[in-house]
Design an enzyme around this catalytic site. Sequence first.
Site, PDB file in Angstrom:
ATOM      1  N   ASN A  33      -6.466  20.882 -12.276  1.00  0.00           N
ATOM      2  CA  ASN A  33      -5.817  20.773 -10.717  1.00  0.00           C
ATOM      3  C   ASN A  33      -6.059  19.183 -10.360  1.00  0.00           C
ATOM      4  O   ASN A  33      -7.319  19.127  -9.459  1.00  0.00           O
ATOM      5  CB  ASN A  33      -6.380  22.063  -9.953  1.00  0.00           C
ATOM      6  CG  ASN A  33      -5.388  21.007  -8.650  1.00  0.00           C
ATOM      7  OD1 ASN A  33      -4.215  20.742  -8.777  1.00  0.00           O
ATOM      8  ND2 ASN A  33      -5.794  22.308  -7.482  1.00  0.00           N
ATOM      9  N   TRP A  34      -5.206  18.380 -10.905  1.00  0.00           N
ATOM     10  CA  TRP A  34      -6.117  16.862 -10.821  1.00  0.00           C
ATOM     11  C   TRP A  34      -5.685  16.622  -8.725  1.00  0.00           C
ATOM     12  O   TRP A  34      -5.793  15.482  -8.535  1.00  0.00           O
ATOM     13  CB  TRP A  34      -5.111  15.727 -11.084  1.00  0.00           C
ATOM     14  CG  TRP A  34      -5.086  15.802 -12.634  1.00  0.00           C
ATOM     15  CD1 TRP A  34      -6.318  17.051 -12.955  1.00  0.00           C
ATOM     16  CD2 TRP A  34      -5.020  15.016 -13.456  1.00  0.00           C
ATOM     17  NE1 TRP A  34      -6.387  16.313 -14.945  1.00  0.00           N
ATOM     18  CE2 TRP A  34      -5.118  14.912 -14.966  1.00  0.00           C
ATOM     19  CE3 TRP A  34      -3.743  14.341 -13.514  1.00  0.00           C
ATOM     20  CZ2 TRP A  34      -4.560  14.785 -16.284  1.00  0.00           C
ATOM     21  CZ3 TRP A  34      -3.543  13.335 -14.395  1.00  0.00           C
ATOM     22  CH2 TRP A  34      -4.141  13.471 -15.509  1.00  0.00           C
ATOM     23  N   LYS A  35      -5.535  17.803  -7.699  1.00  0.00           N
ATOM     24  CA  LYS A  35      -4.450  17.626  -6.578  1.00  0.00           C
ATOM     25  C   LYS A  35      -4.183  16.259  -6.144  1.00  0.00           C
ATOM     26  O   LYS A  35      -3.009  15.617  -7.198  1.00  0.00           O
ATOM     27  CB  LYS A  35      -5.720  18.086  -6.348  1.00  0.00           C
ATOM     28  CG  LYS A  35      -6.712  18.577  -5.840  1.00  0.00           C
ATOM     29  CD  LYS A  35      -7.536  19.811  -5.393  1.00  0.00           C
ATOM     30  CE  LYS A  35      -8.184  21.248  -6.123  1.00  0.00           C
ATOM     31  NZ  LYS A  35      -9.403  21.220  -4.637  1.00  0.00           N
ATOM     32  N   GLY A  85     -11.203  21.292 -10.427  1.00  0.00           N
ATOM     33  CA  GLY A  85     -10.523  20.733  -9.510  1.00  0.00           C
ATOM     34  C   GLY A  85     -11.386  18.750 -10.011  1.00  0.00           C
ATOM     35  O   GLY A  85     -10.636  18.244 -10.331  1.00  0.00           O
ATOM     36  N   GLY A  86     -12.391  18.698  -9.108  1.00  0.00           N
ATOM     37  CA  GLY A  86     -13.083  17.379  -9.452  1.00  0.00           C
ATOM     38  C   GLY A  86     -13.428  16.698 -10.897  1.00  0.00           C
ATOM     39  O   GLY A  86     -12.939  15.931 -11.316  1.00  0.00           O
ATOM     40  N   HIS A 125      -2.608  27.942  -4.013  1.00  0.00           N
ATOM     41  CA  HIS A 125      -3.433  28.001  -3.493  1.00  0.00           C
ATOM     42  C   HIS A 125      -3.622  27.669  -2.801  1.00  0.00           C
ATOM     43  O   HIS A 125      -3.203  26.959  -1.882  1.00  0.00           O
ATOM     44  CB  HIS A 125      -3.734  26.316  -4.431  1.00  0.00           C
ATOM     45  CG  HIS A 125      -4.951  25.590  -4.706  1.00  0.00           C
ATOM     46  ND1 HIS A 125      -5.868  24.931  -3.640  1.00  0.00           N
ATOM     47  CD2 HIS A 125      -5.356  25.015  -6.010  1.00  0.00           C
ATOM     48  CE1 HIS A 125      -6.864  24.797  -4.220  1.00  0.00           C
ATOM     49  NE2 HIS A 125      -7.122  24.540  -5.948  1.00  0.00           N
ATOM     50  N   GLY A 174     -14.800  21.921  -4.605  1.00  0.00           N
ATOM     51  CA  GLY A 174     -15.161  21.057  -3.875  1.00  0.00           C
ATOM     52  C   GLY A 174     -16.286  20.805  -2.709  1.00  0.00           C
ATOM     53  O   GLY A 174     -17.187  20.254  -2.315  1.00  0.00           O
ATOM     54  N   SER A 195     -15.578  24.047  -8.381  1.00  0.00           N
ATOM     55  CA  SER A 195     -16.995  23.617  -8.272  1.00  0.00           C
ATOM     56  C   SER A 195     -17.670  23.410  -9.770  1.00  0.00           C
ATOM     57  O   SER A 195     -18.660  23.795 -10.504  1.00  0.00           O
ATOM     58  CB  SER A 195     -18.222  23.463  -7.233  1.00  0.00           C
ATOM     59  OG  SER A 195     -18.434  23.307  -6.262  1.00  0.00           O
ATOM     60  N   GLU A 217     -10.637  32.037  -6.770  1.00  0.00           N
ATOM     61  CA  GLU A 217     -10.778  30.309  -6.370  1.00  0.00           C
ATOM     62  C   GLU A 217     -11.798  30.738  -5.124  1.00  0.00           C
ATOM     63  O   GLU A 217     -10.915  30.561  -3.924  1.00  0.00           O
ATOM     64  CB  GLU A 217     -10.189  29.424  -6.068  1.00  0.00           C
ATOM     65  CG  GLU A 217      -9.579  28.800  -7.637  1.00  0.00           C
ATOM     66  CD  GLU A 217      -9.210  27.027  -7.803  1.00  0.00           C
ATOM     67  OE1 GLU A 217      -9.668  26.657  -8.583  1.00  0.00           O
ATOM     68  OE2 GLU A 217      -8.650  26.790  -6.857  1.00  0.00           O
ATOM     69  N   GLU A 267      -5.460  25.264  -0.820  1.00  0.00           N
ATOM     70  CA  GLU A 267      -4.951  24.230   0.021  1.00  0.00           C
ATOM     71  C   GLU A 267      -3.964  24.041   0.202  1.00  0.00           C
ATOM     72  O   GLU A 267      -3.739  24.176   1.887  1.00  0.00           O
ATOM     73  CB  GLU A 267      -5.025  22.865  -0.485  1.00  0.00           C
ATOM     74  CG  GLU A 267      -7.255  22.613  -1.098  1.00  0.00           C
ATOM     75  CD  GLU A 267      -7.842  21.693  -2.132  1.00  0.00           C
ATOM     76  OE1 GLU A 267      -6.390  21.134  -2.635  1.00  0.00           O
ATOM     77  OE2 GLU A 267      -8.670  22.116  -2.544  1.00  0.00           O
TER      78      GLU A 267
END
Length: 255
Positions: free
Chosen positions: A9-11, A234-235, A94, A172, A213, A166, A96
């Site tokens: 997930n590149w956000k 993610g990251g 998600h 993150g 993470s 999640e 977010e």
Amino acid sequence: MRIPFVAGNWKMHKTAAEAVSLVDALFPQLNTLHTIERVLCPPATALAQVHQVLKGSAIGLGAQNMYSEEAGAYTGEISPLMVKEFCRYVILGHSERRTLFGETDESVNRKTNAALAHDLIPIVCIGETLSENEAGQTANVIIRQVADGLKGIDARLASKIVIAYEPIWAIGTGKAATGQDANQVVARYIRPTLAGIFGSGAAQDIRVLYGGSVKADNATEFFNQPEIDGALVGGASLKAADFIGIAQAAAASQQ
Ligand code: 13P
């Protein structure tokens, strides 16, 4: 047998040109990992170009969100038909989207139904906040998010759904859940709730991912858990070497 599933997930990162560069860096090694399902979810503005690069490969493409209606006066939204033009997958609900953009279990439910109706594979995200976790509310929150988010879905479509657990406190932050704790949430709350909705046979076919993470050096801890079928990253999905390492760990966990 549930096929391992690793999604990035590149956000809100990467212009279309930058996204193509990252896909070029990922492609050679990601393309060889035939035993797992691997999916890239760049921002909507990059989907068309990334689709061109991935065309004909087994690497899947996903959107990060969509609206439930096919078309209409919904400024700023993208529809299942628009997603379908380029993608086979869509991330829904998600945390977010829920915390920053007002999404609810009801809107996630409408979107999940819309995704399935358009033959898209929904990656439905659930997870508790830190305060819910500390207050012993994890079970209630998770059971409610699964039950309300998947309400009214035909059991025959259940195996297409992918769930991403999640925990919000792990996203993150560099503080991942332990593999064992994440596995227990799936075993005690997620899988039984799925069984209540779809029947225990169908519930066994649904892939449940862990997210929060995940890095190349802790991924195996999750992939070794019996109830965890992959990761939503993610990251670490923004760095080719890291995401390849995670995907390789998923492939290795099958052996
Ligand atoms: P991080 O891997 O950066 O913690 O993000 C997880 C996530 O939100 C994936 O959807």
